[in-house]
Design a protein around this motif. Structure first.
Motif, PDB file in Angstrom:
ATOM      1  N   ALA A  70     -16.590  77.499   8.963  1.00 55.08           N
ATOM      2  CA  ALA A  70     -17.370  77.873  10.238  1.00 55.08           C
ATOM      3  C   ALA A  70     -17.123  79.379  10.302  1.00 55.08           C
ATOM      4  CB  ALA A  70     -17.426  76.910  11.726  1.00 55.08           C
ATOM      5  N   GLY A  71     -16.479  80.271  10.444  1.00 60.09           N
ATOM      6  CA  GLY A  71     -16.224  81.274  10.270  1.00 60.09           C
ATOM      7  C   GLY A  71     -14.290  81.318  10.460  1.00 60.09           C
ATOM      8  N   LEU A  72     -13.870  82.104  10.877  1.00 59.36           N
ATOM      9  CA  LEU A  72     -12.117  82.925  10.908  1.00 59.36           C
ATOM     10  C   LEU A  72     -11.784  81.638  12.557  1.00 59.36           C
ATOM     11  CD1 LEU A  72      -9.661  84.313  10.743  1.00 59.36           C
ATOM     12  CD2 LEU A  72     -10.508  86.007  12.221  1.00 59.36           C
ATOM     13  N   ARG A  73     -10.603  80.939  12.278  1.00 56.24           N
ATOM     14  CA  ARG A  73     -10.031  79.967  13.346  1.00 56.24           C
ATOM     15  C   ARG A  73      -8.816  80.925  13.800  1.00 56.24           C
ATOM     16  NH1 ARG A  73     -15.150  80.167  14.593  1.00 56.24           N
ATOM     17  NH2 ARG A  73     -16.655  78.154  14.401  1.00 56.24           N
ATOM     18  N   ASP A  94      -9.536  74.210  16.751  1.00 50.70           N
ATOM     19  CA  ASP A  94      -9.617  74.329  17.142  1.00 50.70           C
ATOM     20  C   ASP A  94      -9.905  74.949  18.463  1.00 50.70           C
ATOM     21  OD1 ASP A  94     -12.156  74.207  15.810  1.00 50.70           O
ATOM     22  OD2 ASP A  94     -12.647  71.893  16.468  1.00 50.70           O
TER      23      ASP A  94
END
Lengths: 464, 439
Positions: A70-73, A94
């Motif tokens: 989902a991208g960088l977290r 998250d």
């Protein structure tokens, strides 16, 4: 506890934090890193021959960065006790999970203060000696010097970085960075000189007599400066800090997050983007340069990256996130200003290779123009290449000779045109220090290179 | 250990060493989300604790910051080490002994707008993309709880929330164009509520810039977008601080009561203003904040002061001792300075024709706040009779103090921009004279 034991302690904590993540790794964590830092930072202001402000900060914190589908977290917390990893594996990374406030850390969880007391004392003595020496040298250089203001930053910092698919590494990030403004007065005329010396090291690595003398010279030169003109002129830019031209006109647009967002150089690998006189390397291994390190903030060992070779675009600067997404080689340019922020692709030390000309022949070959002897920072819009940078000291060039000093002003251009317009490069490389801001993160960057001439830049003065 | 007991330990340890302290603990909870063209690229959060301590021992003062993981004995020892290096300083007058303490704030983390916010931003980006634009949106919110404890008796706490939106929008027209803007508010929810008009305005402006015309004349009638105006006006604030007056470089020294702006204009420091992106009832020295008129009806009315500069000038602190986000040593700074105009002051409409509208700048951070001189790169919009079109690759040069005197008309809406030394400066759109445009 010795410094090497301090290293070992930080590395052990980093390894333990990383191991928790590796053991409980989720399927969608494609890649990731753990970043721990601790250090002492002294910042302040030295003015009128004494310390007017001085803050001493002890910094300690941990960050976990995960590249997911989902991208960088990321999640970051002050403290080094490693509990952040447990919270990430139990609650996820998250944003919502990260906003449950941790309780105030128990004092017992700190690392031992190492040999901090002794280090602070010796560092302080060195720093004060440097500041006093600069102040004295500036005043001694010219009787018209009225004020010497030095904003200083002296950092003794250690980081430990681990990656999910690699090991852990430690690195020293010691830095001395000064931002000087010297004010000279001659009657009612006021001139200001600007100078930003810096080094990865300790205060004793800098030469106070040279720094003070140079800053004074710049202030005194400004006393007789004429207003800057407005319009397009050939501009000769001095080496060292002048390589901010390449930093702004070229290299920001080669950072892979900008490439991903369609910077002017996206999709142009292998194309001629600059004059054949231009070869640029980003090099985090330059000894003493303020952008140097041993490992980037995502556990990639430092190494030089060639960006432009005789005018041809050959490389981009990447972090883990964008190199994976764009399928580009990892280049050890993932940098963060502290554990508080995520790493993003950044320049380290921008190095322009020396060319075949001499400074004298470049000036002599310029019938009418501007010689930008010293420059400050700049800014660029990577998508279009529109950039500016500040000339702090300069001279008119008239009939191939340096004329009167010109007041500080802005120089502007479009990167893709300006790179092609470089028609002379000298063989006098110098090293300069600067700070660069991006996404709110200001990091030290080095600039190294010789004097260059650009056929045409817009000079933003007031004199028509 | 809770915040109260940590602070009490600091005070007790200092007292044991015959020193006095002013201590504070800040807990910051920040989240951010970044989307580009409808994709959620980056999301993350930060939980940060920072301790600040000002210690006085004899005639010397030391200032340190650290995390609360450092034991109180170590913090006090560090501050004493620093104090021993500092020159003799006059003692600070005590802050007013106030008791306004709330333990409950330690648990307060703002949730405004955070649920699924990445997806909300991405949705705006996708809709902008469907209209032909490439839009990057970065939204972040910082919630800070502050607890202050002074040996002199002060014991206060308060929460503050600030949110910011960074917008970068590009468009491929006759030329390639890109526009960068930043907006501030108290909460992310407020920024999200206004996101549609903000994106629409940016789309309109970048569309014009992508259909730029060549500059053909000498521009004399110039309007500044409120965000541009705020950045320029921020250069004047340091000259309205008592430290710059004491150091002799303030443009406004010896000018109290003089006309420094057109009649009808006021420039007021107000950290509790409704709609401002901050709510700061105390400064970082524990002094209650208040409205401070700097310019009132065009006349220079006052200067900002912290406790030290106030003591040096036999005045009172205006509640303007600020230490920055990470708790650096407090010094005089503006925190939220707002330009406003009387209803009778001339107005400029946001779509007024016949003007060069400067909508984007580059290099404003390089201006000289001592002389007020600036020269920055710029892009503008002009009405060609065929819609608003861009004028690109300009330089705009002038002097911030002169610009303040040359404001001819103002817009209705207020735009908040970053201050030079931190904080915020707000301005409406301005129609101005006295600028030199290069092309």
């Amino acid at each position: 506890m010795s410094v090497s034991e301090w290293d070992a302690e930080l590395l052990a904590r980093c390894r333990a934090t990383r191991d928790v993540l590796v053991r409980r790794r989720r399927r969608d964590w494609r890649d990731g890193s753990v970043f721990l830092e601790r250090g002492v930072q002294m910042t302040g202001r030295y003015a009128d021959g004494g310390l007017s402000e001085w803050s001493c900060s002890e910094v300690a914190g941990t960050s976990i960065r995960l590249n997911t589908d989902a991208g960088l977290r990321y999640r970051a917390e002050s403290g080094l006790d490693g509990s952040i990893a447990q919270r990430v594996v139990e609650n996820g990374i998250d944003v919502e999970a990260g906003l449950v406030p941790a309780s105030i850390s128990a004092p017992a969880s700190t690392l031992a203060p190492a040999d901090g007391d002794r280090d602070l004392t010796s560092l302080t003595e060195e720093l004060l000696a440097l500041l006093r020496g600069i102040d004295a040298a500036a005043r001694e250089a010219d009787g018209r010097v009225q004020q010497v203001i030095i904003m200083f930053e002296n950092v003794r910092r250690q980081v430990a970085v681990g990656s999910l698919d690699g090991g852990v590494r430690a690195d020293n990030r010691d830095l001395v960075y000064l931002m000087m403004r010297v004010v000279a007065m001659d009657g009612a005329t006021v001139g200001a000189g600007f100078y930003t010396p810096g080094v990865t090291g300790v205060p004793a690595d800098l030469d106070p007599a040279a720094i003070g003398g140079e800053a004074a010279r710049r202030a005194v030169a400004a006393l007789s400066a004429r207003p800057a003109p407005v319009g397009h002129f050939p501009v000769v830019i001095g080496g060292g800090r002048g390589i901010v031209l390449m930093h702004e006109a070229c290299c920001h647009a080669l950072e892979s997050d900008e490439v991903e967002r369609n910077s002017i150089y996206a999709g142009r690998l292998g194309e001629a983007i600059a004059s054949p006189l231009v070869s640029i390397v980003d090099d985090p291994t330059v000894a003493g340069a303020v952008g140097s390190y041993g490992v980037d903030d995502e556990n990639n060992p430092a190494r030089p990256t060639t960006l432009v070779e005789e005018g041809t675009l050959v490389g981009f600067l990447t972090d883990r996130e964008t190199s994976r997404r764009l399928g580009l080689p990892a280049t050890a340019n993932g940098r963060c200003v502290s554990y508080r922020e995520p790493p993003i692709p950044r320049m380290t030390n921008t190095c322009l290779a020396p060319g075949p000309h001499s400074v004298e022949e470049i000036i002599a070959g310029t019938p009418r123009g501007i010689y930008a002897e010293h420059v400050a920072g700049g800014e660029v819009i990577e998508h279009t290449g529109e950039f500016v940078f500040r000339m702090t000291n300069g001279y008119y060039i008239e009939n191939g000779r340096l004329g009167e000093p010109v007041a500080e002003t802005t120089l502007a251009g479009i990167g893709s045109q300006v790179l092609m317009d470089i028609d002379a490069v000298a063989g006098d490389p110098q090293l300069g220090a600067a700070k660069c801001g991006k996404s709110g993160q200001v990091v030290p960057v080095g600039v190294s290179g010789p004097t260059v001439r650009v056929r045409s830049l817009l000079v933003g003065g007031t004199r028509r | 250990m809770n915040v109260a007991s940590y602070l009490e330990s600091l005070v007790a340890e200092a007292t044991r060493r015959r020193a006095t302290v002013e201590a504070a603990v800040r807990h910051t909870s920040t989240w951010e989300a970044l989307t580009w063209s409808g994709r959620r690229l980056r999301e993350g959060s930060l939980q940060d604790w920072v301790v600040t301590l000002r210690l006085r021992e004899g005639e010397h003062e030391g200032f340190v910051t650290c995390t609360p993981a450092v034991p109180p004995e170590r913090v006090v020892a560090l501050a004493r080490e620093v104090a021993g290096r500092m020159p003799v300083r006059a003692p600070l007058p005590d802050a007013v002994a106030t008791d306004a303490w709330s333990e409950a704030e330690s648990a307060a983390v703002s949730g405004a707008g955070r649920g699924g916010l990445g997806e909300v931003l991405a949705d705006h980006g996708r809709r902008s993309r469907d209209r032909g634009f490439t839009t990057e949106l970065r939204l972040y919110q910082t919630h800070t709880n502050v607890w202050m404890r002074h040996a002199g008796g002060l014991r206060v706490s308060y929460p503050d929330v600030t949110a910011a939106l960074e917008l970068r929008i590009s468009y491929e027209g006759e030329q390639s164009a890109c526009l960068l803007r930043g907006y501030f508010a108290r909460t992310a929810a407020e920024l999200l509520a206004d996101l549609d008009p903000v994106v629409f305005e940016a789309e309109r402006d970048v569309h014009g810039m992508a259909h730029a015309v060549l500059p053909t004349k000498r521009y004399t009638d110039i309007a500044l977008h409120g965000l541009v105006a705020a950045r320029i006006l921020s250069m004047t604030v340091p000259a309205m601080q008592r430290d710059s007056v004491l150091e002799g470089w303030s443009h406004y020294r010896d000018r109290m009561g003089s006309l420094v702006a057109p009649r009808g204009l006021s420039f007021i420091e107000d950290t509790q203003r409704k709609g401002a992106p901050c709510h700061l009832p105390y400064d970082d020295e524990g002094t209650p904040t208040r409205q401070v008129p700097l310019i009132l009806d065009g006349r220079l009315e006052g200067f900002l002061a912290d406790r030290r500069t106030a003591a040096a000038t036999a005045t009172a602190s205006t509640g303007s001792g600020w230490g920055g986000v990470l708790g650096a040593m407090p010094s005089v700074r503006g925190a939220c300075t707002v330009l406003s105009a009387d209803p009778s002051f001339p107005r400029v409409a946001p779509d007024e024709a016949g003007l060069l509208w400067v909508v984007q700048t580059q290099g404003m951070h390089l201006a000289n706040e001592i002389t007020g001189d600036f020269s920055f790169g710029a892009s503008g919009l002009v009405d060609t009779g065929d819609g608003r079109r861009g004028v690109r690759n300009l330089t705009v040069a002038g002097n911030a103090f002169a610009l303040l005197e040359n404001i001819r008309a103002v817009g209705e809406d207020l735009y908040y921009g970053p201050g030079m030394g931190g904080g915020f400066v707000a301005s409406p759109h301005l129609k101005v004279g006295g600028l030199s445009v290069g092309h």
